[in-house]
Each structure stands twice: as C-alpha cells, then as structure tokens.
Design a protein around this motif. Structure first.
Motif, mmCIF file in Angstrom:
data_model
loop_
_atom_site.group_PDB
_atom_site.id
_atom_site.type_symbol
_atom_site.label_atom_id
_atom_site.label_comp_id
_atom_site.label_asym_id
_atom_site.label_seq_id
_atom_site.Cartn_x
_atom_site.Cartn_y
_atom_site.Cartn_z
ATOM 1 N N ASP A 160 1.954 -20.653 9.200
ATOM 2 C CA ASP A 160 2.131 -19.819 10.387
ATOM 3 C C ASP A 160 3.614 -19.503 10.541
ATOM 4 N N HIS A 161 4.010 -18.299 10.144
ATOM 5 C CA HIS A 161 5.397 -17.877 10.294
ATOM 6 C C HIS A 161 5.436 -16.379 10.590
ATOM 7 N N PRO A 162 6.496 -15.896 11.194
ATOM 8 C CA PRO A 162 6.576 -14.469 11.517
ATOM 9 C C PRO A 162 6.423 -13.604 10.266
ATOM 10 N N GLY A 163 5.526 -12.650 10.338
ATOM 11 C CA GLY A 163 5.330 -11.740 9.224
ATOM 12 C C GLY A 163 4.330 -12.192 8.187
ATOM 13 N N ALA A 164 3.677 -13.356 8.386
ATOM 14 C CA ALA A 164 2.726 -13.861 7.380
ATOM 15 C C ALA A 164 1.567 -12.897 7.185
ATOM 16 N N LEU A 165 1.016 -12.393 8.292
ATOM 17 C CA LEU A 165 -0.099 -11.452 8.178
ATOM 18 C C LEU A 165 0.364 -10.159 7.512
ATOM 19 N N LEU A 166 1.561 -9.709 7.850
ATOM 20 C CA LEU A 166 2.091 -8.493 7.235
ATOM 21 C C LEU A 166 2.247 -8.671 5.728
ATOM 22 N N GLU A 167 2.701 -9.845 5.297
ATOM 23 C CA GLU A 167 2.845 -10.105 3.862
ATOM 24 C C GLU A 167 1.498 -9.999 3.151
ATOM 25 N N MET A 168 0.447 -10.492 3.794
ATOM 26 C CA MET A 168 -0.882 -10.398 3.193
ATOM 27 C C MET A 168 -1.336 -8.943 3.104
ATOM 28 N N LEU A 169 -1.126 -8.195 4.191
ATOM 29 C CA LEU A 169 -1.572 -6.808 4.214
ATOM 30 C C LEU A 169 -0.787 -5.947 3.232
ATOM 31 N N GLU A 170 0.467 -6.307 2.987
ATOM 32 C CA GLU A 170 1.280 -5.545 2.042
ATOM 33 C C GLU A 170 0.716 -5.594 0.626
ATOM 34 N N GLN A 171 -0.027 -6.655 0.304
ATOM 35 C CA GLN A 171 -0.630 -6.743 -1.025
ATOM 36 C C GLN A 171 -1.580 -5.569 -1.264
ATOM 37 N N PHE A 172 -2.164 -5.061 -0.196
ATOM 38 C CA PHE A 172 -3.064 -3.910 -0.289
ATOM 39 C C PHE A 172 -2.310 -2.592 -0.085
ATOM 40 N N ALA A 173 -1.466 -2.548 0.949
ATOM 41 C CA ALA A 173 -0.798 -1.291 1.307
ATOM 42 C C ALA A 173 0.081 -0.779 0.176
ATOM 43 N N THR A 174 0.813 -1.665 -0.510
ATOM 44 C CA THR A 174 1.728 -1.225 -1.563
ATOM 45 C C THR A 174 0.982 -0.791 -2.824
ATOM 46 N N ARG A 175 -0.328 -0.970 -2.844
ATOM 47 C CA ARG A 175 -1.138 -0.542 -3.994
ATOM 48 C C ARG A 175 -2.123 0.554 -3.600
ATOM 49 N N GLY A 176 -1.970 1.097 -2.407
ATOM 50 C CA GLY A 176 -2.799 2.210 -1.973
ATOM 51 C C GLY A 176 -4.233 1.859 -1.695
ATOM 52 N N ILE A 177 -4.496 0.618 -1.269
ATOM 53 C CA ILE A 177 -5.875 0.166 -1.032
ATOM 54 C C ILE A 177 -6.163 0.156 0.464
ATOM 55 N N ASN A 178 -7.202 0.861 0.860
ATOM 56 C CA ASN A 178 -7.622 0.901 2.252
ATOM 57 C C ASN A 178 -8.531 -0.286 2.573
ATOM 58 N N LEU A 179 -8.370 -0.846 3.763
ATOM 59 C CA LEU A 179 -9.232 -1.930 4.232
ATOM 60 C C LEU A 179 -10.230 -1.369 5.247
ATOM 61 N N SER A 180 -11.519 -1.568 4.985
ATOM 62 C CA SER A 180 -12.550 -1.109 5.913
ATOM 63 C C SER A 180 -12.981 -2.214 6.871
ATOM 64 N N LEU A 181 -12.565 -3.451 6.596
ATOM 65 C CA LEU A 181 -12.850 -4.573 7.504
ATOM 66 C C LEU A 181 -11.731 -5.586 7.389
#
Length: 316
Positions: free
Chosen positions: A211-232
């Motif tokens: 639990d640290h600032p930006g942890a969720l963002l780091e996870m989401l970046e794995q998808f965003a930087t590869r052009g992958i959309n999340l539907s859920l």
C-alpha cells in the motif's frame, strides 16, 4: 463420483428455470449432455476442481448490480480453474405467489439478493412495508412457496417459472432496469486458451505489492502503456488484514496478442500474485480495436531491434 465416459457434465445454479440455466443453454457443446444442478457458486466450482463436472456456468457480473462478489472471490482463491467462454442473458422478473394470493397480501418477499437489488424501486413503490427473505436462487424462492419450505408470501422469479409451476402471477416486468443483462462465464479445469478470434477478452486477478501512493496507477500503467482497454476493474478485499485488496480485471484482447503478453509480463514483475483466469471470445463478438502503434508487428520489431543491439549486429 466419476464422470461417465463420453458424456460431459455441466454444473449450474438450479433448479431448472434459472437464468444460469438459460446461459448454459447457449453453449452448443453442452446440449444433450448431463446438466447438474447445484446450490451455490462454490459448489459449482468445486464440482469442476474435484472432477464431478467438466465445466460450470456461473454469474460473474450484472449490468445493474455490478460484479458478483462470491464468484470473483471463489475464482481468486480456488486454483486450477480457467474461464473458457462468456454468455449474456437479458434479465426480467415477475412476482409470483401461491394460488389465490393477492398483491395486498404480500409482506415478506423471497428473492436471490442480486434479483432483489434489481427490483428495489418497484418493491418500494408497490410494497413499501415488505421485508426480504434471501433465497439461494430465484427459482428456488418460487418453488419453496409451493412445497411449504418458505414462509414468504411471494417470490421474485424469472418469467419462465410460470411454464413449470402453478403459481399466481402478481406482477410482471418488475425490474427497475428494463435493459438489465447478466454476464455468465463457463469455467473448466485449467486448459490452454483457444486461438484468438480478434474479439477476445482476458480475465485476471491481480494483487498490489504493498500500500503506497501510486500503486494502483502502476498496475494500470501495465495496460495503458500497451494500448489495452479494461472493460472491468473491481476491487475485492483479500481478507487477511484491513486495507489489502485484489483487483478483478477484464482486459480487451488475447494472451496470444503481443501487447497482452507484454502486459502480463509487466504485471508478473510488479505484483506478488497474478491469477490468469483465461482468454476467450467475447459474448458480443465485438472486434477489439487499437492504434497501429500497438500492433503485434510493432512489438515483434521492437524486440528484434533490441536483440540486434545486444548481439552487436550492425545497425541498418
């Protein structure tokens, strides 16, 4: 119990007439096979893990009520399972009772909690003083009225219940959202993903490392930087302590896609636990679109370029 040779067995939330049965009826390879009714999601998945069934149909998400937490938690904690398909079922509800019952006689309504949540506005308007009696399934809620197993005065059920049982129809189309849809997934033991169709979905469960600032963002970046959309994207408590969550993810694309494979490698480096639930065709068969810079060819060329650099090959 062992599965009879040549016959495939499918578990689903019963009894006959549930929305889950309607979802299973959409599976071509399940027709003419053995269908095994169960009482809950855990039992359905245990049938698969322990070999009583080849696959199980379970509800995973509803367009009105969101994710089905019991299903998401079971998939996160029961190893050896793989989603092999998804199916959509339009949802409509009726209010039924024992013969001779009138709407003004109803004070206790039996219903599955998800169905109850989808009829709250109608119930609040038409039966403002009612109480809710939770039921294992909507069909069970109605059947229990007839066999005396329920103290409820009425039950919320699928419209098809009237084709199988002598019940009084008190009201129809009582759902608060006439466009409600439930998404179901067919779950088998671990198998290799089917070949990509171009209209695919990949399901994952991912835990944050801490639990640290930006942890969720780091996870989401794995998808965003590869052009992958999340539907859920849904969070569920891990349960070992307060503030610890896992994330249930549906990502557009297939594990055989270079961009998806690269994202999974990134998640594996980042997360202490990644559960791959499967890549499978989307129920709506919608083709996954993405910018050209995220095509498989671009990922392959970039990897070949790097290999050439470290090998000392002359640049072209």
């Amino acid at each position: 119990m062992t599965i009879e040779a040549g016959i495939r067995t499918y578990s689903y939330l019963g009894p006959a007439g549930t929305f889950t049965e309607a979802a299973l009826a959409q599976v071509p390879e399940a027709r003419g096979q053995e269908w095994r009714t169960v009482r809950n999601v855990g039992e359905a998945l245990a049938d698969v893990v322990e070999g009583r069934s080849d696959a199980a149909m379970i509800a995973i998400e509803n367009s009105v009520d969101g994710g089905v937490s019991t299903a998401q938690d079971a998939l996160a904690t029961m190893p050896g399972l793989r989603i092999v398909g998804e199916y959509l079922v339009p949802v409509a509800f009726v209010l039924v009772a024992r013969p001779g019952t009138r709407l003004e006689d109803v004070s206790l309504v039996a219903a599955h909690p998800v169905a109850y949540a989808q009829c709250l506005r109608w119930l609040g308007r038409e039966l403002p003083a009612h109480a809710h009696l939770p039921a294992a399934s909507n069909v069970a809620a109605a059947v229990d009225l007839l066999d005396g197993a329920s103290t409820a005065d009425a039950a919320i059920a699928p419209p098809g219940i009237l084709e199988h049982h002598e019940l009084e129809l008190l009201a129809e189309n009582i759902g608060d959202n006439q466009n409600a849809v439930t998404r179901f997934v067919l779950v088998s033991r671990t198998v290799a993903p089917p070949s990509p169709t171009g209209a695919d979905k990949t399901s994952l469960i991912v835990e944050l490392p801490d639990d640290h600032p930006g942890a969720l963002l780091e996870m989401l970046e794995q998808f965003a930087t590869r052009g992958i959309n999340l539907s859920l994207l849904a969070s569920r408590p891990i349960g070992d302590e307060l503030g610890r969550y896992r994330f249930v993810i549906d990502a557009d694309g297939h594990v055989h896609d270079e961009r998806m494979a690269d994202a999974l490698l990134g998640l594996r480096r980042f997360s202490p636990k990644v559960v791959f639930l499967g890549s499978y065709p989307r129920a709506d068969r919608a083709i996954v679109r993405y910018p050209d810079r995220y095509s498989d060819d671009v990922f392959v060329e970039a990897r070949d370029w790097l290999r050439a650099l470290v090998s000392g090959a002359p640049e072209e």
